[in-house]
Design a protein around this motif. Structure first.
Motif, PDB file in Angstrom:
ATOM      1  N   GLY A 148      69.421   4.085  86.732  1.00 15.08           N
ATOM      2  CA  GLY A 148      68.416   3.989  85.682  1.00 15.08           C
ATOM      3  C   GLY A 148      67.358   5.064  85.780  1.00 15.08           C
ATOM      4  O   GLY A 148      66.601   5.280  84.836  1.00 15.08           O
ATOM      5  N   VAL A 149      67.277   5.747  86.919  1.00 12.62           N
ATOM      6  CA  VAL A 149      66.373   6.893  87.040  1.00 12.62           C
ATOM      7  C   VAL A 149      67.018   8.052  86.275  1.00 12.62           C
ATOM      8  O   VAL A 149      68.163   8.419  86.551  1.00 12.62           O
ATOM      9  CB  VAL A 149      66.150   7.288  88.515  1.00 12.62           C
ATOM     10  CG1 VAL A 149      65.333   8.568  88.611  1.00 12.62           C
ATOM     11  CG2 VAL A 149      65.455   6.151  89.259  1.00 12.62           C
ATOM     12  N   PRO A 150      66.314   8.637  85.305  1.00 15.71           N
ATOM     13  CA  PRO A 150      66.932   9.667  84.454  1.00 15.71           C
ATOM     14  C   PRO A 150      67.023  11.022  85.144  1.00 15.71           C
ATOM     15  O   PRO A 150      66.246  11.939  84.864  1.00 15.71           O
ATOM     16  CB  PRO A 150      65.995   9.701  83.245  1.00 15.71           C
ATOM     17  CG  PRO A 150      64.651   9.354  83.812  1.00 15.71           C
ATOM     18  CD  PRO A 150      64.914   8.343  84.888  1.00 15.71           C
ATOM     19  N   ALA A 151      67.976  11.145  86.028  1.00 15.16           N
ATOM     20  CA  ALA A 151      68.194  12.398  86.751  1.00 15.16           C
ATOM     21  C   ALA A 151      69.454  13.074  86.212  1.00 15.16           C
ATOM     22  O   ALA A 151      70.319  12.422  85.625  1.00 15.16           O
ATOM     23  CB  ALA A 151      68.352  12.115  88.247  1.00 15.16           C
TER      24      ALA A 151
ATOM     25  N   MET B 239      74.809  21.129  87.163  1.00 12.97           N
ATOM     26  CA  MET B 239      74.483  19.749  86.798  1.00 12.97           C
ATOM     27  C   MET B 239      74.398  19.617  85.283  1.00 12.97           C
ATOM     28  O   MET B 239      74.341  20.619  84.556  1.00 12.97           O
ATOM     29  CB  MET B 239      73.155  19.326  87.431  1.00 12.97           C
ATOM     30  CG  MET B 239      71.992  20.232  87.099  1.00 12.97           C
ATOM     31  SD  MET B 239      70.526  19.874  88.108  1.00 12.97           S
ATOM     32  CE  MET B 239      69.666  21.455  88.021  1.00 12.97           C
ATOM     33  N   THR B 240      74.370  18.373  84.830  1.00  6.89           N
ATOM     34  CA  THR B 240      74.248  18.136  83.401  1.00  6.89           C
ATOM     35  C   THR B 240      72.844  18.507  82.933  1.00  6.89           C
ATOM     36  O   THR B 240      71.893  18.526  83.709  1.00  6.89           O
ATOM     37  CB  THR B 240      74.532  16.664  83.053  1.00  6.89           C
ATOM     38  OG1 THR B 240      73.610  15.829  83.762  1.00  6.89           O
ATOM     39  CG2 THR B 240      75.953  16.289  83.437  1.00  6.89           C
ATOM     40  N   HIS B 241      72.734  18.804  81.661  1.00  5.75           N
ATOM     41  CA  HIS B 241      71.440  19.169  81.067  1.00  5.75           C
ATOM     42  C   HIS B 241      70.798  17.930  80.456  1.00  5.75           C
ATOM     43  O   HIS B 241      71.462  17.128  79.791  1.00  5.75           O
ATOM     44  CB  HIS B 241      71.653  20.225  79.979  1.00  5.75           C
ATOM     45  CG  HIS B 241      70.408  20.595  79.235  1.00  5.75           C
ATOM     46  ND1 HIS B 241      70.060  20.017  78.027  1.00  5.75           N
ATOM     47  CD2 HIS B 241      69.418  21.473  79.524  1.00  5.75           C
ATOM     48  CE1 HIS B 241      68.921  20.527  77.613  1.00  5.75           C
ATOM     49  NE2 HIS B 241      68.505  21.413  78.497  1.00  5.75           N
ATOM     50  N   LEU B 242      69.500  17.753  80.690  1.00  5.49           N
ATOM     51  CA  LEU B 242      68.769  16.624  80.137  1.00  5.49           C
ATOM     52  C   LEU B 242      67.905  17.084  78.975  1.00  5.49           C
ATOM     53  O   LEU B 242      67.311  18.166  79.014  1.00  5.49           O
ATOM     54  CB  LEU B 242      67.879  15.983  81.207  1.00  5.49           C
ATOM     55  CG  LEU B 242      68.599  15.401  82.427  1.00  5.49           C
ATOM     56  CD1 LEU B 242      67.575  14.869  83.430  1.00  5.49           C
ATOM     57  CD2 LEU B 242      69.564  14.302  82.022  1.00  5.49           C
ATOM     58  N   ALA B 243      67.804  16.244  77.956  1.00  5.43           N
ATOM     59  CA  ALA B 243      66.938  16.543  76.820  1.00  5.43           C
ATOM     60  C   ALA B 243      65.480  16.437  77.243  1.00  5.43           C
ATOM     61  O   ALA B 243      65.148  15.815  78.255  1.00  5.43           O
ATOM     62  CB  ALA B 243      67.236  15.572  75.679  1.00  5.43           C
TER      63      ALA B 243
ATOM     64  N   ARG C  53      78.143  21.421  74.401  1.00  5.19           N
ATOM     65  CA  ARG C  53      77.352  20.640  75.351  1.00  5.19           C
ATOM     66  C   ARG C  53      76.693  21.626  76.306  1.00  5.19           C
ATOM     67  O   ARG C  53      77.134  22.771  76.433  1.00  5.19           O
ATOM     68  CB  ARG C  53      78.218  19.640  76.122  1.00  5.19           C
ATOM     69  CG  ARG C  53      79.257  20.258  77.055  1.00  5.19           C
ATOM     70  CD  ARG C  53      80.121  19.185  77.698  1.00  5.19           C
ATOM     71  NE  ARG C  53      81.112  19.746  78.625  1.00  5.19           N
ATOM     72  CZ  ARG C  53      80.939  19.864  79.935  1.00  5.19           C
ATOM     73  NH1 ARG C  53      79.786  19.451  80.482  1.00  5.19           N
ATOM     74  NH2 ARG C  53      81.872  20.368  80.714  1.00  5.19           N
ATOM     75  N   ASP C  54      75.646  21.192  76.965  1.00  2.00           N
ATOM     76  CA  ASP C  54      74.909  22.082  77.857  1.00  2.00           C
ATOM     77  C   ASP C  54      74.995  21.599  79.300  1.00  2.00           C
ATOM     78  O   ASP C  54      75.006  20.390  79.565  1.00  2.00           O
ATOM     79  CB  ASP C  54      73.426  22.152  77.465  1.00  2.00           C
ATOM     80  CG  ASP C  54      73.200  22.883  76.152  1.00  2.00           C
ATOM     81  OD1 ASP C  54      74.069  23.691  75.781  1.00  2.00           O
ATOM     82  OD2 ASP C  54      72.167  22.639  75.508  1.00  2.00           O
TER      83      ASP C  54
ATOM     84  N   ARG D 263      69.489  28.436  84.787  1.00  2.00           N
ATOM     85  CA  ARG D 263      70.080  28.911  83.541  1.00  2.00           C
ATOM     86  C   ARG D 263      70.745  27.747  82.819  1.00  2.00           C
ATOM     87  O   ARG D 263      71.461  26.951  83.426  1.00  2.00           O
ATOM     88  CB  ARG D 263      71.122  29.995  83.814  1.00  2.00           C
ATOM     89  CG  ARG D 263      70.540  31.368  84.089  1.00  2.00           C
ATOM     90  CD  ARG D 263      71.616  32.397  84.277  1.00  2.00           C
ATOM     91  NE  ARG D 263      72.283  32.261  85.562  1.00  2.00           N
ATOM     92  CZ  ARG D 263      73.367  32.938  85.930  1.00  2.00           C
ATOM     93  NH1 ARG D 263      73.939  33.771  85.077  1.00  2.00           N
ATOM     94  NH2 ARG D 263      73.887  32.783  87.123  1.00  2.00           N
ATOM     95  N   ARG D 264      70.475  27.660  81.522  1.00  2.00           N
ATOM     96  CA  ARG D 264      71.191  26.682  80.704  1.00  2.00           C
ATOM     97  C   ARG D 264      72.429  27.355  80.125  1.00  2.00           C
ATOM     98  O   ARG D 264      72.344  28.430  79.524  1.00  2.00           O
ATOM     99  CB  ARG D 264      70.305  26.147  79.581  1.00  2.00           C
ATOM    100  CG  ARG D 264      71.043  25.151  78.684  1.00  2.00           C
ATOM    101  CD  ARG D 264      70.094  24.386  77.791  1.00  2.00           C
ATOM    102  NE  ARG D 264      69.416  25.259  76.843  1.00  2.00           N
ATOM    103  CZ  ARG D 264      68.434  24.852  76.042  1.00  2.00           C
ATOM    104  NH1 ARG D 264      67.996  23.604  76.114  1.00  2.00           N
ATOM    105  NH2 ARG D 264      67.880  25.686  75.197  1.00  2.00           N
TER     106      ARG D 264
END
Length: 305
Positions: free
Chosen positions: A74-77, A97-101, A43-44, A31-32
């Motif tokens: 540097g790994v976009p996790a 966790m944080t939400h990634l675009a 923020r999400d 769920r976002r």
């Protein structure tokens, strides 16, 4: 109950404005959550919940450890916010966790551009050197649990099953995502310029482990073969090496891992295909995916000679 737990991990003055179910996962509900900030912005964050999953506690510990390890690499996790592996505060084991675009892209269009990006991203993941190794990989199939699809090439499948009866080849271990495939990679793809695609995130680190680079490459190869056609399996392995990745020196050892991963899909192709259809690939019925897996296994065994 879970949202009350989330509230405990927000900054002072923040509140949950809305929730939205995210689709595409097999083992977890996602769920976002849109959070209202003190500055009247938003923020999400993402809430990942394992409902009636046998190994949820172990998987959440693995994911939390992986996200902690990857911060700053540097790994976009996603960034780890909090996790509740034993459901002490939530109804089910959960991770925040944080939400990634970005978004997953499973279409055939633009694949020539995306495959090298996937390969370079996997090379970067394998370059991570954890101070403490995660646990060893777990094989997802055995020679005795493979399910030969109806109408498949019986001789090719019997030969493939014989391949994985052998002991695993010796290998140099690497940090593995262990479930790296297009469904766990987020892209930003400009509508007018598919060639301008870039990776914005890699998600679902619950199976992160230690093992041969070949295993991650084999898993993505099988996914590409089923999504886009059998020829894309070996093409991904080639792209990985072109990006600087190192696979097993001997061809039969590389083949072992590709065969093992391909056969692992046979045990529940229905589950593998379901999220692809939900994402718009409605032609990928269970039968269609069975036929592609059969063609892929035949091609692998032809390589063996």
């Amino acid at each position: 109950m879970a949202l009350a737990w989330v509230n405990q991990h927000l900054d002072v003055g923040e509140r949950i404005l809305r929730t939205e179910a995210l689709h595409g996962g097999i083992t977890a509900e996602m769920r976002r959550l849109t959070i209202g900030t003190r500055e009247a912005g938003t923020r999400d964050v993402v809430l990942r919940t394992f409902v009636d999953v046998e190994h949820a506690e172990d998987w959440l510990h693995r994911e939390a450890d992986a996200l902690t390890l990857l911060a700053g690499t540097g790994v976009p996790a996603p960034g780890l916010v909090a996790f509740d592996p034993t459901a002490a505060y939530c109804e089910y084991p959960s991770l925040l966790m944080t939400h990634l675009a970005g978004r997953t892209v499973l279409d055939d269009e633009g694949l020539e551009t995306r495959v090298p990006l996937l390969a370079r991203q996997l090379v970067a993941i394998h370059a991570v050197r954890p101070a403490e190794r995660p646990r060893e990989y777990v094989a997802w199939t055995t020679a005795d649990t493979v399910v030969t699809p109806e109408g498949a090439d019986a001789a090719a499948w019997a030969a493939a099953i014989d391949v994985i009866r052998r002991p695993a080849p010796p290998c140099e271990g690497r940090f593995l995502h262990r479930d790296f495939h297009p469904g766990n990679v987020l892209f930003d793809v400009p509508h007018a310029q598919p060639a301008g695609a870039r990776i914005t995130g890699v998600v679902d680190w619950a199976a992160a482990s230690w093992g041969p680079a070949d295993l991650d490459v084999a898993h993505c190869s099988t996914n590409l073969a089923l999504l886009h056609g059998p020829a894309w399996g070996p093409r991904f392995a080639e792209a990985y090496e072109e990006a600087g990745g190192v696979l097993a020196a001997a061809a039969n050892e590389r083949l072992y891992w590709r065969v093992r991963d391909g056969l692992a899909f046979s045990e529940d192709l229905r589950a593998a295909a379901r999220p692809w259809r939900r994402a718009g690939r409605t032609e990928l019925t269970t039968r269609a995916v069975e036929e592609r897996l059969d063609a892929y296994v035949i091609a692998l065994m032809d390589e063996l000679g």
